[in-house]
Enzyme design. Sequence first.
Site, PDB file in Angstrom:
ATOM      1  N   VAL A  12      43.431  39.205  51.411  1.00 40.65           N
ATOM      2  CA  VAL A  12      43.647  37.771  51.209  1.00 40.65           C
ATOM      3  C   VAL A  12      44.518  37.186  52.325  1.00 40.65           C
ATOM      4  O   VAL A  12      44.210  36.119  52.872  1.00 40.65           O
ATOM      5  CB  VAL A  12      44.284  37.497  49.818  1.00 40.65           C
ATOM      6  CG1 VAL A  12      44.435  36.001  49.587  1.00 40.65           C
ATOM      7  CG2 VAL A  12      43.448  38.118  48.698  1.00 40.65           C
ATOM      8  N   ALA A  31      47.331  17.540  54.967  1.00 47.30           N
ATOM      9  CA  ALA A  31      48.727  17.778  54.559  1.00 47.30           C
ATOM     10  C   ALA A  31      49.652  16.698  55.114  1.00 47.30           C
ATOM     11  O   ALA A  31      50.728  16.449  54.570  1.00 47.30           O
ATOM     12  CB  ALA A  31      49.176  19.153  55.035  1.00 47.30           C
ATOM     13  N   LYS A 100      48.599  37.711  40.004  1.00 43.56           N
ATOM     14  CA  LYS A 100      48.556  37.499  38.539  1.00 43.56           C
ATOM     15  C   LYS A 100      49.350  38.546  37.777  1.00 43.56           C
ATOM     16  O   LYS A 100      49.868  38.277  36.694  1.00 43.56           O
ATOM     17  CB  LYS A 100      47.124  37.418  38.025  1.00 43.56           C
ATOM     18  CG  LYS A 100      46.187  38.524  38.498  1.00 43.56           C
ATOM     19  CD  LYS A 100      45.612  38.205  39.861  1.00 43.56           C
ATOM     20  CE  LYS A 100      45.125  39.450  40.565  1.00 43.56           C
ATOM     21  NZ  LYS A 100      43.790  39.446  41.006  1.00 43.56           N
ATOM     22  N   VAL A 125      44.187  32.998  39.317  1.00 40.36           N
ATOM     23  CA  VAL A 125      43.143  33.077  38.278  1.00 40.36           C
ATOM     24  C   VAL A 125      41.810  32.589  38.854  1.00 40.36           C
ATOM     25  O   VAL A 125      41.727  31.474  39.388  1.00 40.36           O
ATOM     26  CB  VAL A 125      43.497  32.217  37.046  1.00 40.36           C
ATOM     27  CG1 VAL A 125      42.433  32.370  35.960  1.00 40.36           C
ATOM     28  CG2 VAL A 125      44.866  32.606  36.490  1.00 40.36           C
ATOM     29  N   GLY A 180      36.364  44.253  49.016  1.00 43.31           N
ATOM     30  CA  GLY A 180      37.671  43.586  48.898  1.00 43.31           C
ATOM     31  C   GLY A 180      37.859  42.878  47.572  1.00 43.31           C
ATOM     32  O   GLY A 180      38.735  42.030  47.435  1.00 43.31           O
ATOM     33  N   ASP A 194      43.597  43.202  34.551  1.00 40.14           N
ATOM     34  CA  ASP A 194      43.636  42.067  35.481  1.00 40.14           C
ATOM     35  C   ASP A 194      43.167  40.788  34.773  1.00 40.14           C
ATOM     36  O   ASP A 194      43.798  39.734  34.895  1.00 40.14           O
ATOM     37  CB  ASP A 194      42.742  42.378  36.697  1.00 40.14           C
ATOM     38  CG  ASP A 194      42.672  41.210  37.662  1.00 40.14           C
ATOM     39  OD1 ASP A 194      43.653  40.994  38.397  1.00 40.14           O
ATOM     40  OD2 ASP A 194      41.651  40.488  37.652  1.00 40.14           O
ATOM     41  N   LYS A 198      45.373  37.270  33.852  1.00 38.48           N
ATOM     42  CA  LYS A 198      44.914  35.899  34.125  1.00 38.48           C
ATOM     43  C   LYS A 198      44.860  35.071  32.834  1.00 38.48           C
ATOM     44  O   LYS A 198      45.228  33.895  32.818  1.00 38.48           O
ATOM     45  CB  LYS A 198      43.534  35.952  34.782  1.00 38.48           C
ATOM     46  CG  LYS A 198      43.570  36.590  36.183  1.00 38.48           C
ATOM     47  CD  LYS A 198      42.176  36.961  36.651  1.00 38.48           C
ATOM     48  CE  LYS A 198      42.186  37.518  38.063  1.00 38.48           C
ATOM     49  NZ  LYS A 198      40.915  38.144  38.441  1.00 38.48           N
TER      50      LYS A 198
END
Length: 421
Positions: A12, A31, A100, A125, A180, A194, A198
């Site tokens: 990630v 932004a 999470k 999540v 991944g 997992d 969540k």
Amino acid sequence: MVKIAIVGVGTVGESVANILEQNRDLIDARAGKELKVVKGVVRDLSKKRDVNIPLTNDIDEVLNDNEIDIIVELMGGVEEPYNVVKKALQNGKAVVTANKALLAYHRYDLQKIAGDLPIGYEASVAGGIPIINALKVGLSANQIVAIKGIINGTCNYMLTKMINEGVEFDAILKEAQNLGYAEADPTFDIGGFDAAHKLLILASIAYGIDSKPEDILIEGIENINSYDIEFAKEFGYSIKLLAIAKKIGENIELRVHPVLIKSSQMISKIDGVMNGISVIGDFVGETLYYGAGAGGNATASAVVSDIVEIVRAGQSSPMLGFKKPFKSENLKILPTDEIQTKYYLRVDVKDEKGVLAKISKTLGDNNISIDTFLQKHIGNEEAILLFSTHNCFEKEIKKAINEIEKYDFINQKVSMIRIED
Ligand code: NAP
Ligand code: HSE
């Protein structure tokens, strides 16, 4: 300029750095400020990585750097990232995390420590689906009646391949790891933990309920076999790992387990790494969310959205969505025994006279009525009996299974899957 450090530059983290580089102009415009990743933190500096950012293996270097505004925690684990995030907040930094497991245990502590500092956790999540924002902001007018979700991409990918292509469990788990999707320890995925992490996060936003994984029913997909798949196909079901939150009076049902779900239902059509969540609000009715639930890019998309929101608006709403306590102290988690649903049983027996009659009687004696039945023979001496039942209480089915398992003709433990209509 807003300075960002990424703690954990793996699946990630790499994607986050790459999105911020590739879409820099667009993201800076959204932004309203220039965003720059000034440092990435890893364990092993010698690993080859597909990123263009300076790396260190010293977390304190970024935590103690007064110039850094936002810490993005993508290292995984529970206690180690908790200490990292705590220190980041204590040093006045905003935090974004996709973790999470950390939030399942420490979301309320972190909310308290953060005060007015923002913590973004959209990626924690359902990967790229903006479900946190939907619940926290979009559905804030509603009492949440129920949430039903396929929220583990690894399990959904594995079940889809097992059902559609007959791929073996271990081979398909390896594939999910290589893509991944899986956690560093994949038992978190296949054991249902997992998805439970969540679900607890969603339940906090929906109901203000502070519960831990130990408080709820969690079962994984490890025991699903080809007989279950055959039964599902024969009777028009799909098999999914489902996370369920339901409000029934002052009780909340929170559970994660595999389900047989009718193939005609929309959620049964969510295949592969995709996640799908149905949220029913008392005024809005049913709303549905669909998208990639795991993988570097989809998850990083949610991480970057949190960064943009923090730069744009700071802490625009409280971390878990409640500005003051709600009367959630009255809400209790429904004890597992009180769950009421239909069940599927797989019973492996010696193929002898009277076996079926004894099992049927035991079910009947426990107030359980059989809906469908299928028998498969293995050679001349073994049979697999597959039953589905009408609605009954979990305590009744458990008692019946316990009694059935005591018969001499039973070859192995009875396998049970709940049926979700
Ligand atoms: P990953 O590929 O294993 O990456 C973890 C990174 O953290 C690695 O770069 C690792 O360094 C670094 N790291 C771990 N412990 C460290 C420490 N003590 N000090 C410094 N660096 C450390 O994991 P991932 O898949 O990117 O997942 C990261 C987080 O996102 C996890 O919390 C996960 O649950 C969550 N998440 C993942 C996905 C997904 O699809 N993968 C989706 C949603 C959420 P080395 O590279 O040197 O080992
Ligand atoms: N291992 C997780 C999954 C990653 O498969 O869903 C996304 O949270």
